[in-house]
Design an enzyme around this catalytic site. Sequence first.
Site, PDB file in Angstrom:
ATOM      1  N   LYS A 158     -36.725  65.986  -0.637  1.00 22.17           N
ATOM      2  CA  LYS A 158     -37.583  64.709  -1.199  1.00 22.17           C
ATOM      3  C   LYS A 158     -36.624  63.559  -1.257  1.00 22.17           C
ATOM      4  CE  LYS A 158     -37.818  62.734  -4.478  1.00 22.17           C
ATOM      5  NZ  LYS A 158     -37.705  61.079  -4.521  1.00 22.17           N
ATOM      6  N   HIS A 159     -36.938  62.857  -0.335  1.00 22.41           N
ATOM      7  CA  HIS A 159     -35.663  61.502  -0.416  1.00 22.41           C
ATOM      8  C   HIS A 159     -35.861  60.680  -1.361  1.00 22.41           C
ATOM      9  CE1 HIS A 159     -32.031  59.848   1.541  1.00 22.41           C
ATOM     10  NE2 HIS A 159     -32.402  60.746   2.500  1.00 22.41           N
ATOM     11  N   GLU A 232     -24.425  65.309  -8.393  1.00 26.36           N
ATOM     12  CA  GLU A 232     -23.457  64.269  -7.801  1.00 26.36           C
ATOM     13  C   GLU A 232     -24.159  62.992  -8.278  1.00 26.36           C
ATOM     14  OE1 GLU A 232     -22.197  61.741  -6.549  1.00 26.36           O
ATOM     15  OE2 GLU A 232     -22.176  62.065  -4.340  1.00 26.36           O
TER      16      GLU A 232
END
Length: 463
Positions: A158-159, A232
């Site tokens: 899921k960008h 991150e």
Amino acid sequence: MSQCTHIVDNPFTGDVAASVEPTSPAKLDTVLERARAASRALRALSVAERVKRVLRACEAMEKNADAIARDITRQMGKPLSQARGEVGGMAGRLRHMAAIAEESLADIVLPPKDGFERRIAKEPLGVVLDLPAWNYPLLTAVNAIAPAVLAGNAVIVKHSPRTPLCGGHFARAFAEAGAPDGAVQAIFLDYPGTEQLVGDARVDHVLFTGSVLGGHRMQAAARERFLHIGLELGGNDPAYVAPDCDFDKAVENIVDGAMYNAGQSCCAVERVYVHRSLYERFIAAAEPLVRAYVLGDPESEQTTMGPIAQPWHPAELQSFVQDATSLGARLVTGGRAVQVEGRGRFFEPTLLRDVSPQARLMREESFGPLLPIAPVDSDEEALALMNASRLGLTASVWTSDRERADRLARQLEAGTVYMNRCDALDPALPWSGVKDSGRGVTLSALGFDALTRPKALHYRLRF
């Protein structure tokens, strides 16, 4: 879950760069079930067979490199030459992880014990949800996709809403490579829909790249589950210029490390501490380099800095500059949101000197082409200031003395410490952050650990 068409604007022209439909609840159910089946098929393959398919997918991406690069540029504004470079960087990371997969995923065989065989197997988790970031849409995606598939997991990508087309390139490449049906799939969801998916029991692991706020939201979304989400979350990455550095190389590399990709890098240099003996000389040498960037059409080969990706961000960058100058910083060059020939949302490459440690620039991630500099009188002062942030992704020390670099590196609160380089990633080394820069590891042999679970094999061979 909203079903409105999602529109992405081109940060330079303002035209529509992408138009995507959200994945419907019914389609999402199908995606999840396909992923569950694909995870079983991948698990049944040997690591060597997975490696073959991953390398074929890499070749498929490389064959389509120009179209992929243009998609990146039109969605988030990165100069086309840099977008092409990202395709190459993605391939390099993918090939490295493939090269180390068999050794990294092999059983750990314990020392012989009379009458027993003892091993630790590394089993895949199942379905991995990959939530990459827009600033490096291929690199942040492949950090999860490559090791996940190699370890035997299916991946749902899921960008970011800024770069939604990039997930589809991976899905098509793996399909072309002959991976099991549904091994890598791309979806599009809004933020509430994504948080709902994180809570779905059919997802076994989540890897998220983005903001600290986003990381907190991902953790909250998984609050009813025993998930250890990989996070991150960016950086406020410091550089220290010691008196014995290779001066010209240090200036050149630090400026590039701050300005590359318009500063929209989690590991960009965001604050610089220069030993007072070099301070004025450093400012004088950095200024022409900062002024030399060419803003313009990111599809032009002459452009060296593209527009800012997000519509609201130029105003935020302006506020960072205003905050710093209100606390005594001096603006050497730049500092304004601008257009080029009436187009684009650009921010001038900006150099500030005498920046207070209380300035937001020295404590928070700015994510733009800003280079704030302050003088220090000793290694110890530099170390204290470098650690004075809630973020800890990378840090760099610029010196000709390896022992000085190592002494500082052991005390710096960062996931990666560089000597005489910055804004770089070696896939043979683990990529991780400390403090609010996140948790978990991607890449390197250690990057497989979070994508597998250990199973103890304890065999009595004879009574």
